[in-house]
Design a protein around this motif. Sequence first.
Motif, mmCIF file in Angstrom:
data_model
loop_
_atom_site.group_PDB
_atom_site.id
_atom_site.type_symbol
_atom_site.label_atom_id
_atom_site.label_comp_id
_atom_site.label_asym_id
_atom_site.label_seq_id
_atom_site.Cartn_x
_atom_site.Cartn_y
_atom_site.Cartn_z
ATOM 1 N N THR A 193 35.419 54.380 15.531
ATOM 2 C CA THR A 193 34.902 53.017 15.653
ATOM 3 C C THR A 193 35.746 52.014 14.873
ATOM 4 O O THR A 193 35.452 50.821 14.867
ATOM 5 C CB THR A 193 33.447 52.942 15.145
ATOM 6 O OG1 THR A 193 33.425 53.130 13.726
ATOM 7 C CG2 THR A 193 32.589 54.004 15.826
ATOM 8 N N GLY A 194 36.787 52.501 14.167
ATOM 9 C CA GLY A 194 37.612 51.626 13.363
ATOM 10 C C GLY A 194 37.084 51.408 11.962
ATOM 11 O O GLY A 194 37.634 50.597 11.205
ATOM 12 N N ARG A 195 36.038 52.141 11.587
ATOM 13 C CA ARG A 195 35.466 52.011 10.257
ATOM 14 C C ARG A 195 35.992 53.115 9.343
ATOM 15 O O ARG A 195 36.271 54.226 9.803
ATOM 16 C CB ARG A 195 33.945 52.083 10.324
ATOM 17 C CG ARG A 195 33.299 50.955 11.126
ATOM 18 C CD ARG A 195 31.801 51.132 11.202
ATOM 19 N NE ARG A 195 31.179 50.051 11.966
ATOM 20 C CZ ARG A 195 29.874 50.019 12.261
ATOM 21 N NH1 ARG A 195 29.087 51.002 11.863
ATOM 22 N NH2 ARG A 195 29.388 48.996 12.955
ATOM 23 N N PRO A 196 36.145 52.833 8.049
ATOM 24 C CA PRO A 196 36.640 53.868 7.132
ATOM 25 C C PRO A 196 35.617 54.976 6.932
ATOM 26 O O PRO A 196 34.411 54.727 6.822
ATOM 27 C CB PRO A 196 36.895 53.100 5.831
ATOM 28 C CG PRO A 196 36.016 51.892 5.918
ATOM 29 C CD PRO A 196 35.931 51.538 7.368
ATOM 30 N N VAL A 210 43.681 62.940 -2.932
ATOM 31 C CA VAL A 210 43.166 63.323 -1.622
ATOM 32 C C VAL A 210 41.719 62.891 -1.430
ATOM 33 O O VAL A 210 41.296 62.552 -0.324
ATOM 34 C CB VAL A 210 43.344 64.841 -1.401
ATOM 35 C CG1 VAL A 210 42.430 65.641 -2.310
ATOM 36 C CG2 VAL A 210 43.134 65.219 0.063
ATOM 37 N N ASN A 211 40.927 62.892 -2.516
ATOM 38 C CA ASN A 211 39.526 62.504 -2.338
ATOM 39 C C ASN A 211 39.337 60.986 -2.317
ATOM 40 O O ASN A 211 38.222 60.500 -2.169
ATOM 41 C CB ASN A 211 38.616 63.159 -3.374
ATOM 42 C CG ASN A 211 39.005 62.864 -4.805
ATOM 43 O OD1 ASN A 211 40.132 62.468 -5.095
ATOM 44 N ND2 ASN A 211 38.078 63.071 -5.722
ATOM 45 N N ALA A 212 40.443 60.241 -2.407
ATOM 46 C CA ALA A 212 40.403 58.799 -2.155
ATOM 47 C C ALA A 212 40.629 58.493 -0.674
ATOM 48 O O ALA A 212 40.651 57.320 -0.285
ATOM 49 C CB ALA A 212 41.454 58.081 -3.003
ATOM 50 N N TRP A 213 40.803 59.540 0.145
ATOM 51 C CA TRP A 213 41.033 59.339 1.582
ATOM 52 C C TRP A 213 39.917 58.487 2.179
ATOM 53 O O TRP A 213 38.727 58.720 1.941
ATOM 54 C CB TRP A 213 41.100 60.687 2.294
ATOM 55 C CG TRP A 213 41.312 60.543 3.781
ATOM 56 C CD1 TRP A 213 42.495 60.404 4.437
ATOM 57 C CD2 TRP A 213 40.301 60.525 4.787
ATOM 58 N NE1 TRP A 213 42.295 60.295 5.790
ATOM 59 C CE2 TRP A 213 40.952 60.362 6.034
ATOM 60 C CE3 TRP A 213 38.908 60.617 4.763
ATOM 61 C CZ2 TRP A 213 40.253 60.306 7.234
ATOM 62 C CZ3 TRP A 213 38.210 60.542 5.969
ATOM 63 C CH2 TRP A 213 38.884 60.395 7.188
ATOM 64 N N HIS A 214 40.306 57.511 2.986
ATOM 65 C CA HIS A 214 39.328 56.643 3.641
ATOM 66 C C HIS A 214 39.875 56.232 5.016
ATOM 67 O O HIS A 214 39.887 55.058 5.378
ATOM 68 C CB HIS A 214 39.018 55.406 2.783
ATOM 69 C CG HIS A 214 40.240 54.637 2.357
ATOM 70 N ND1 HIS A 214 40.964 54.979 1.245
ATOM 71 C CD2 HIS A 214 40.871 53.572 2.910
ATOM 72 C CE1 HIS A 214 41.990 54.140 1.121
ATOM 73 N NE2 HIS A 214 41.960 53.281 2.122
ATOM 74 N N ILE A 249 41.318 59.520 11.146
ATOM 75 C CA ILE A 249 40.647 60.804 11.330
ATOM 76 C C ILE A 249 41.071 61.468 12.637
ATOM 77 O O ILE A 249 41.234 62.699 12.690
ATOM 78 C CB ILE A 249 39.112 60.625 11.257
ATOM 79 C CG1 ILE A 249 38.410 61.986 11.186
ATOM 80 C CG2 ILE A 249 38.586 59.786 12.413
ATOM 81 C CD1 ILE A 249 36.930 61.864 10.860
ATOM 82 N N ALA A 250 41.289 60.690 13.702
ATOM 83 C CA ALA A 250 41.653 61.281 14.996
ATOM 84 C C ALA A 250 42.993 61.993 14.918
ATOM 85 O O ALA A 250 43.169 63.084 15.483
ATOM 86 C CB ALA A 250 41.686 60.198 16.074
#
Length: 473
Positions: A238-241, A229-233, A204-205
Amino acid sequence: MPSRTVASEEGLKAEPGAPRKKIFVKTYGCQMNVYDSARMVDVMAPSGYSEVDTPEDADIVILNTCHIREKAADKVYSELGRLRELKKEKSGRGEELLIGVAGCVAQAEGEEIRRRAPVVDLVLGPQTYHRLPEYVARLANGGPGIVETEFPVDDKFGTLPMPEKRKTLARGATAFLTIQEGCDKFCTFCVVPYTRGSEFSRPIARILEEARALVDAGVREITLLGQNVNAWHGVDETGRPATLGRLIRALAQIDGLARLRYTTSHPRDMDEELIAAHRDVPELMPYLHLPVQSGSDRILAAMNRRHDADTYYRIIDRIRAAKPDIALSSDFIVGFPGETEADFEATLGLIRTVGFAQAYSFKYSPRPGTPAATEEDQVPEDVKSERLQRLQALLGEQQLAFNAGCAGRTMPVLFDRRGRGESQLVGRSPYLQSVHIDDAPEHLFGSLVDVVIEEGHRNSLRGRLREEAGVLV
């Protein structure tokens, strides 16, 4: 680790004062290829290359290919025939031309491309174009032709430079941003898992960093891209999906970003957090492309879509409950192996029940290496053509009705193209329709402005500026 390009690692940056070289990239296919082509240009900039509009002016020509459509490879080989003559002409003038094939055809064909077209110097798959400066340097130093179609373990996106502000400004007020690549769904008709690899989500960053750079350069609308695209994780701080719904909310906080879109989605990944984002985030446009492919449960199972028609209906109901004015788009494949008239009628029934503002439809064509290509019960070509004609007629009626229903409404339009006529501008409505206006002041280019829609045609809208309309963004 800070971002850096392979060029900087290998000492390939252009010497100060050295003459600029030129690169031409021809893009085939999807929006992700459009994004990739722009990034190829960006990654070559530190090596002294600038983009040109024609292959005749270029020192490097890259064909960034797509393998989704029928006869995709044939089109590439035809273009390579023309480039062979251009390379011969340049050689006769003492000039060099490097020719590369990138993208999904390159991934699928590999060494076969150089065997059939020895004029090609470089073949690289969609996961390796970040190494383009390194490959070009090896070729410039007399190295042999290169074929690189492995799936590298390093993060391609982590090595790409941020888009340059000057280039972003030149590309306009809208931009694509790839956040996810690859596919783990393995639909039986699709080559993407074999050409793009397994699903990969950018952190995300890094996405927020690139989005801020785009907005700082004047971009007002960003379309998030992914094979699913909506499978993005992607991981958060914090290192969490995280989920796409959460990413959209974070992107919407960027000052100056007026609009967000995303494509392409899979029904299995439409979770409640994403649906809630459609309800809660005004920057997320009221438009959703959600491919269903068929209305027949039997065909959907044969396609390995992992959903049935009823599941799709229930997803649509939840989306419309959250966002009543949302416009829907989809993909349809006609004539999949084993499709009967009853199966096809089920697809027409789904279209009538759901109602689409626009859609994309295609005749099934076998893709080498996919399970469906080996099925014996292939539908005759004339049957596929007749069914496609009927399906497109129905979709055309729905699209015209939706566009005609927009007449009389006032919509915010982002003007991102110049029209064919003098003083004509073309923009995007919230529903992704093209909106044409005449006698448009040039200063509105790149702006978001209220437009009164006067006419709705099948493929576009026509309107006029609202009296005393100010620029919204």
